[in-house]
Design a protein around this motif. Structure first.
Motif, short mmCIF file in Angstrom:
data_model
loop_
_atom_site.label_atom_id
_atom_site.label_comp_id
_atom_site.label_asym_id
_atom_site.label_seq_id
_atom_site.Cartn_x
_atom_site.Cartn_y
_atom_site.Cartn_z
N ALA A 32 0.82 -1.21 0.00
CA ALA A 32 0.00 0.00 0.00
C ALA A 32 0.86 1.26 0.00
CB ALA A 32 -0.93 0.00 1.20
N ALA A 33 2.04 1.18 0.62
CA ALA A 33 2.94 2.33 0.67
C ALA A 33 3.79 2.44 -0.59
CB ALA A 33 3.84 2.23 1.89
N GLY A 34 3.78 1.38 -1.41
CA GLY A 34 4.56 1.40 -2.64
C GLY A 34 6.04 1.19 -2.42
N VAL A 35 6.38 0.45 -1.36
CA VAL A 35 7.78 0.14 -1.08
C VAL A 35 7.93 -1.36 -0.87
CG1 VAL A 35 8.14 2.40 0.01
CG2 VAL A 35 7.60 0.41 1.43
N SER A 36 9.15 -1.83 -0.82
CA SER A 36 9.39 -3.25 -0.62
C SER A 36 9.16 -3.63 0.84
CB SER A 36 10.82 -3.62 -1.02
OG SER A 36 11.74 -3.06 -0.10
N ARG A 37 8.90 -4.91 1.06
CA ARG A 37 8.76 -5.39 2.43
C ARG A 37 10.07 -5.23 3.18
NH1 ARG A 37 6.52 -11.37 3.71
NH2 ARG A 37 8.27 -11.87 2.35
N GLN A 38 11.20 -5.37 2.49
CA GLN A 38 12.50 -5.19 3.15
C GLN A 38 12.66 -3.77 3.67
OE1 GLN A 38 14.77 -7.66 3.86
NE2 GLN A 38 15.53 -6.02 5.16
N THR A 39 12.17 -2.79 2.89
CA THR A 39 12.22 -1.40 3.35
C THR A 39 11.42 -1.23 4.63
OG1 THR A 39 12.50 -0.55 1.10
CG2 THR A 39 11.64 0.99 2.74
N LEU A 40 10.26 -1.87 4.68
CA LEU A 40 9.44 -1.81 5.89
C LEU A 40 10.19 -2.37 7.09
CD1 LEU A 40 6.85 -1.48 7.50
CD2 LEU A 40 5.92 -3.48 6.37
N TYR A 41 10.83 -3.52 6.91
CA TYR A 41 11.59 -4.11 8.03
C TYR A 41 12.83 -3.28 8.37
CZ TYR A 41 8.65 -8.23 8.33
OH TYR A 41 7.58 -9.07 8.54
N ASN A 42 13.43 -2.66 7.36
CA ASN A 42 14.58 -1.79 7.64
C ASN A 42 14.18 -0.60 8.49
OD1 ASN A 42 16.26 -3.43 6.13
ND2 ASN A 42 16.24 -2.11 4.31
N GLU A 43 12.99 -0.08 8.24
CA GLU A 43 12.52 1.10 8.98
C GLU A 43 12.09 0.77 10.40
OE1 GLU A 43 12.43 4.30 8.41
OE2 GLU A 43 13.16 4.29 6.34
N PHE A 44 11.39 -0.35 10.57
CA PHE A 44 10.73 -0.61 11.86
C PHE A 44 11.18 -1.90 12.55
CE2 PHE A 44 7.78 1.89 9.23
CZ PHE A 44 7.71 3.02 10.02
N GLY A 45 11.89 -2.76 11.85
CA GLY A 45 12.42 -3.96 12.47
C GLY A 45 11.44 -5.11 12.58
N SER A 46 10.18 -4.81 12.93
CA SER A 46 9.18 -5.85 13.14
C SER A 46 7.81 -5.22 13.12
CB SER A 46 9.41 -6.54 14.48
OG SER A 46 9.17 -5.62 15.54
N LYS A 47 6.80 -6.05 13.19
CA LYS A 47 5.43 -5.52 13.27
C LYS A 47 5.23 -4.76 14.58
CE LYS A 47 0.58 -6.81 12.68
NZ LYS A 47 -0.39 -7.90 12.49
N ASP A 48 5.83 -5.25 15.66
CA ASP A 48 5.75 -4.53 16.93
C ASP A 48 6.40 -3.15 16.83
OD1 ASP A 48 4.37 -6.53 18.19
OD2 ASP A 48 6.12 -7.39 19.19
N GLY A 49 7.52 -3.09 16.11
CA GLY A 49 8.19 -1.81 15.92
C GLY A 49 7.33 -0.84 15.13
N LEU A 50 6.65 -1.36 14.12
CA LEU A 50 5.72 -0.54 13.34
C LEU A 50 4.58 -0.05 14.23
CD1 LEU A 50 4.58 0.56 10.66
CD2 LEU A 50 3.55 -1.70 10.28
N ALA A 51 4.05 -0.92 15.07
CA ALA A 51 2.96 -0.54 15.97
C ALA A 51 3.39 0.57 16.91
CB ALA A 51 2.49 -1.75 16.76
#
Length: 203
Positions: A32-51
């Motif tokens: 939905a953000a138009g980025v790779s899943r790796q970018t998401l993990y690089n930014e937040f580390g985990s789903k808990d980090g995103l939360a």
């Protein structure tokens, strides 16, 4: 164009509006953000980090609104501290009603739909791309921050500092009671909070 981090937080917030946090998938947020899943993990580390980042962002945005509402009320009616408390109450109630993460941050009541507010047992290593996780403010910390903002605006050399602090805390706590048990309207709640503040401040 917004940074990837902001796009991901926006996508996570949007997803949370249609499904519980347990049903929000990292791969869907990244898409939905138009980025790779790796970018998401690089930014937040985990789903808990995103939360944690999402809840923290919404809490910080709420506090920016607190400061803005106080400043605007003080500019319009500098002689009436009650007007500042009314503006704070109305902003708080509106924000809590329209944003479930703000309501959860203020009350500590999250329910099953929202991400839990829990710090990791072992802090993740800090990197330039992904700073270590920080928890969102607790309800008590938010109350203290709101009180400090009000005191800074309505206090003054002509008022007793302890009296101002007591009045402001009582008004903020009263405001939070309306978050839990709403009154007939935000405006009416604001006026009641203002009335209590004026009584306690002696004018």
């Amino acid at each position: 164009m917004p940074a990837a981090r902001d796009l991901l937080l926006d996508a996570a917030f949007t997803a949370l509006g249609t499904r519980p946090w347990s049903g929000v998938r990292m791969v869907d947020v990244a898409a939905a953000a138009g980025v790779s899943r790796q970018t998401l993990y690089n930014e937040f580390g985990s789903k808990d980090g995103l939360a944690r980042a999402l809840v923290r962002r919404e809490a910080e945005s709420f506090l920016a609104g607190v400061d803005r509402s106080l400043a605007e009320a003080a500019e319009r009616r500098p002689e009436d501290p009650g007007a500042c408390l009314a503006a704070l109450a109305e902003w708080t109630l509106r924000a809590a009603r329209t944003n479930p993460l703000v309501r959860a941050a203020l009350t500590g009541c999250r329910g099953d739909r929202l991400p839990a507010q829990a710090a990791p047992a072992v802090p993740a290593p800090r990197t330039a791309a992904a700073p270590g996780p920080r928890s969102a403010p607790s309800p008590g910390a938010l109350l203290e921050r709101m009180c400090a903002g009000v005191v800074a605006v309505v206090g003054g050399a002509e008022r007793d500092a302890e009296r101002v602090r007591t009045a402001c805390e009582a008004a903020v706590r009263m405001t939070l009671s309306y978050v839990v048990a709403p009154g007939p309207s935000d405006a009416e709640a604001g006026e009641r909070v203002a009335g209590v503040a004026r009584e306690l401040l002696g004018g």
